[in-house]
Design a protein around this motif. Structure first.
Motif, PDB file in Angstrom:
ATOM      1  N   TYR A  98       0.297  -0.799  -0.168  1.00  0.00           N
ATOM      2  CA  TYR A  98       0.207   0.066  -0.362  1.00  0.00           C
ATOM      3  C   TYR A  98       1.115   1.256  -0.115  1.00  0.00           C
ATOM      4  O   TYR A  98       1.988   1.474   0.868  1.00  0.00           O
ATOM      5  N   PRO A  99       0.165   2.251  -0.643  1.00  0.00           N
ATOM      6  CA  PRO A  99      -0.402   2.195  -1.815  1.00  0.00           C
ATOM      7  C   PRO A  99      -0.098   1.525  -2.958  1.00  0.00           C
ATOM      8  O   PRO A  99       1.646   0.767  -3.146  1.00  0.00           O
ATOM      9  N   GLU A 100      -1.270   1.340  -3.837  1.00  0.00           N
ATOM     10  CA  GLU A 100      -0.693   0.379  -4.826  1.00  0.00           C
ATOM     11  C   GLU A 100       0.314   0.371  -5.920  1.00  0.00           C
ATOM     12  O   GLU A 100       0.714   1.814  -5.970  1.00  0.00           O
ATOM     13  N   TYR A 101       0.669  -0.011  -5.905  1.00  0.00           N
ATOM     14  CA  TYR A 101       2.036  -0.300  -6.656  1.00  0.00           C
ATOM     15  C   TYR A 101       2.337  -1.036  -8.360  1.00  0.00           C
ATOM     16  O   TYR A 101       1.784  -2.374  -8.098  1.00  0.00           O
ATOM     17  N   ARG A 114       1.648  -2.935 -14.476  1.00  0.00           N
ATOM     18  CA  ARG A 114       2.116  -3.530 -14.261  1.00  0.00           C
ATOM     19  C   ARG A 114       2.119  -3.471 -12.110  1.00  0.00           C
ATOM     20  O   ARG A 114       2.769  -3.142 -11.466  1.00  0.00           O
ATOM     21  N   GLN A 115       1.121  -4.861 -11.506  1.00  0.00           N
ATOM     22  CA  GLN A 115       1.575  -4.752 -10.566  1.00  0.00           C
ATOM     23  C   GLN A 115       2.426  -5.776 -10.024  1.00  0.00           C
ATOM     24  O   GLN A 115       2.325  -7.700  -9.813  1.00  0.00           O
ATOM     25  N   PRO A 116       4.251  -5.810  -9.588  1.00  0.00           N
ATOM     26  CA  PRO A 116       5.288  -6.518  -9.649  1.00  0.00           C
ATOM     27  C   PRO A 116       5.046  -7.771  -8.385  1.00  0.00           C
ATOM     28  O   PRO A 116       4.234  -7.476  -7.131  1.00  0.00           O
ATOM     29  N   PHE A 148       5.098  -2.323   1.864  1.00  0.00           N
ATOM     30  CA  PHE A 148       5.074  -4.329   1.860  1.00  0.00           C
ATOM     31  C   PHE A 148       5.229  -5.616   3.263  1.00  0.00           C
ATOM     32  O   PHE A 148       5.495  -5.514   3.633  1.00  0.00           O
ATOM     33  N   HIS A 149       4.165  -5.706   3.215  1.00  0.00           N
ATOM     34  CA  HIS A 149       3.330  -6.631   3.941  1.00  0.00           C
ATOM     35  C   HIS A 149       4.080  -8.399   3.234  1.00  0.00           C
ATOM     36  O   HIS A 149       3.263  -8.239   2.241  1.00  0.00           O
ATOM     37  N   ILE A 150       4.560  -8.474   2.950  1.00  0.00           N
ATOM     38  CA  ILE A 150       5.544 -10.408   2.843  1.00  0.00           C
ATOM     39  C   ILE A 150       4.937 -11.921   3.882  1.00  0.00           C
ATOM     40  O   ILE A 150       5.215 -11.483   5.267  1.00  0.00           O
TER      41      ILE A 150
END
Length: 179
Positions: A80-83, A90-92, A124-126
């Motif tokens: 978040y926010p959208e990447y 595209r969203q990697p 980023f949440h992994i």
């Protein structure tokens, strides 16, 4: 009861207490050792940005890498926010779900951030698991503005620049980035 009997009873009690304390300390020590070994050998999956300069061009890459000592299976990657990449829209890394990443293995994708208007502070949440199905979660904050103050030594070869010089400069940059 005689004095010797009391001394023997006291010795037995002291012996019992000492043994119990030794058992408790040994048990805690084993748990701590097991935890330390697990932590030292666990996977550490992170996302980061890096810049690579070849000739006069600087390219930004988004990298996901396992810095740990064991493999991991990625459960999910959210941000978040959208990447979205500016060029390819595209969203990697979203399709890496249920993908195994070995120790030291990395996936990278070239990203393009046209100007400061597209830069963000992203979270980023992994979520990933190891071979024993222990779940790990990483929260990584990337501040895309932070690299705007970095200085890169640009070299622009011309037709008089030797091929060896061009290769040397490109190799120097790759070594500097440790890719």
């Amino acid at each position: 009861m005689e004095t010797t009997d009391w001394i023997q009873i006291a010795a037995i009690i002291v012996s019992l207490i000492t043994s119990l304390i030794a058992i408790i300390i040994s048990s805690k020590s084993l748990k701590l050792t097991r935890y330390s070994i697990e932590e030292a050998n666990r996977p550490y999956v992170v996302i980061y940005e890096t810049d690579v300069q070849v000739s006069k061009s600087i390219h930004t890459y988004l990298v996901i890498k396992n810095f740990g000592n064991t493999g991991a299976t990625i459960e999910s990657i959210n941000y978040y926010p959208e990447y979205r990449d500016v060029i390819y829209s595209r969203q990697p890394f979203l399709k890496l779900k249920n993908h195994f990443i070995a120790p030291g293995q990395q996936f990278s994708t070239s990203i393009r951030i046209e100007n400061n208007a597209n830069k963000e502070v992203r979270t980023f949440h992994i979520k990933y698991r190891d071979s024993a199905n222990r779940i790990y979660r990483e929260k990584i904050i990337l501040n895309e503005f932070s690299s705007s103050e970095l200085v890169h030594a640009k070299t622009t070869p011309d037709k008089n620049t030797s091929l060896e010089t061009v290769i040397s400069k490109a190799t120097e940059e790759l070594i500097r980035r440790n890719l």
